[in-house]
Write a protein that holds these residues in place. Structure first.
Motif, PDB file in Angstrom:
ATOM      1  N   ALA A   1      35.277  40.689  43.325  1.00 10.79           N
ATOM      2  CA  ALA A   1      36.322  40.674  44.403  1.00 10.79           C
ATOM      3  C   ALA A   1      35.715  39.716  45.450  1.00 10.79           C
ATOM      4  O   ALA A   1      36.572  38.895  45.996  1.00 10.79           O
ATOM      5  CB  ALA A   1      36.389  42.121  45.084  1.00 10.79           C
ATOM      6  N   GLU A   2      34.538  39.826  45.635  1.00 12.58           N
ATOM      7  CA  GLU A   2      33.904  38.873  46.754  1.00 12.58           C
ATOM      8  C   GLU A   2      33.953  37.444  46.413  1.00 12.58           C
ATOM      9  O   GLU A   2      34.405  36.542  47.127  1.00 12.58           O
ATOM     10  CB  GLU A   2      32.563  39.323  47.120  1.00 12.58           C
ATOM     11  N   LEU A   3      33.471  37.200  45.220  1.00 12.80           N
ATOM     12  CA  LEU A   3      33.320  35.887  44.688  1.00 12.80           C
ATOM     13  C   LEU A   3      34.524  35.113  44.156  1.00 12.80           C
ATOM     14  O   LEU A   3      34.477  34.046  44.183  1.00 12.80           O
ATOM     15  CB  LEU A   3      32.214  35.723  43.764  1.00 12.80           C
ATOM     16  N   LEU A   4      35.463  35.912  43.707  1.00  6.63           N
ATOM     17  CA  LEU A   4      36.855  35.218  43.212  1.00  6.63           C
ATOM     18  C   LEU A   4      37.883  35.630  44.035  1.00  6.63           C
ATOM     19  O   LEU A   4      39.042  35.506  43.736  1.00  6.63           O
ATOM     20  CB  LEU A   4      37.023  35.927  41.697  1.00  6.63           C
ATOM     21  N   ALA A   5      37.616  35.823  45.322  1.00  4.15           N
ATOM     22  CA  ALA A   5      38.835  36.258  46.278  1.00  4.15           C
ATOM     23  C   ALA A   5      39.480  35.171  46.658  1.00  4.15           C
ATOM     24  O   ALA A   5      39.285  34.083  46.610  1.00  4.15           O
ATOM     25  CB  ALA A   5      37.966  36.642  47.802  1.00  4.15           C
ATOM     26  N   ALA A   6      40.933  35.398  46.832  1.00  2.00           N
ATOM     27  CA  ALA A   6      41.542  34.301  47.418  1.00  2.00           C
ATOM     28  C   ALA A   6      41.347  33.467  48.450  1.00  2.00           C
ATOM     29  O   ALA A   6      40.808  34.312  49.436  1.00  2.00           O
ATOM     30  CB  ALA A   6      43.387  34.940  47.480  1.00  2.00           C
ATOM     31  N   GLY A   7      41.473  32.188  48.181  1.00  2.00           N
ATOM     32  CA  GLY A   7      41.034  31.311  49.519  1.00  2.00           C
ATOM     33  C   GLY A   7      39.463  31.088  49.277  1.00  2.00           C
ATOM     34  O   GLY A   7      38.983  30.059  50.159  1.00  2.00           O
TER      35      GLY A   7
END
Length: 84
Positions: A45-51
């Motif tokens: 979730a952290e590394l592939l987060a939108a933005g």
């Protein structure tokens, strides 16, 4: 359900491992895959987060989130690269 191979490079590889196989519904896109991976929470979730500045390649060609996936496709995620 099609299975795609996901490969990670650079810092993503260090945090998430080199590769994994993911099953997705037919008609899924690279964006769908990224959302599915983010839904796991944690480092995904952290590394592939939108933005986040993460690029994708489908079968070794840089692509956007709208690229459609087929059985056996290879998707690579990597940070942007600069050179000089």
């Amino acid at each position: 359900m099609p299975t795609v191979q996901v490969r990670y490079f650079a810092a993503l590889r260090e945090a998430l491992g080199p590769q994994e196989a993911v099953e997705l519904p037919a008609g899924s896109t690279v964006g769908t895959l990224r959302e599915r991976l983010r839904a796991r929470g944690g480092r995904h979730a952290e590394l592939l987060a939108a933005g986040r500045p993460v690029r994708a390649a489908l079968n070794q060609a840089v692509c956007g989130d709208d690229a459609e996936l087929a059985e056996g496709a290879e998707v690579a995620f990597f940070p942007p690269v600069t050179g000089g």
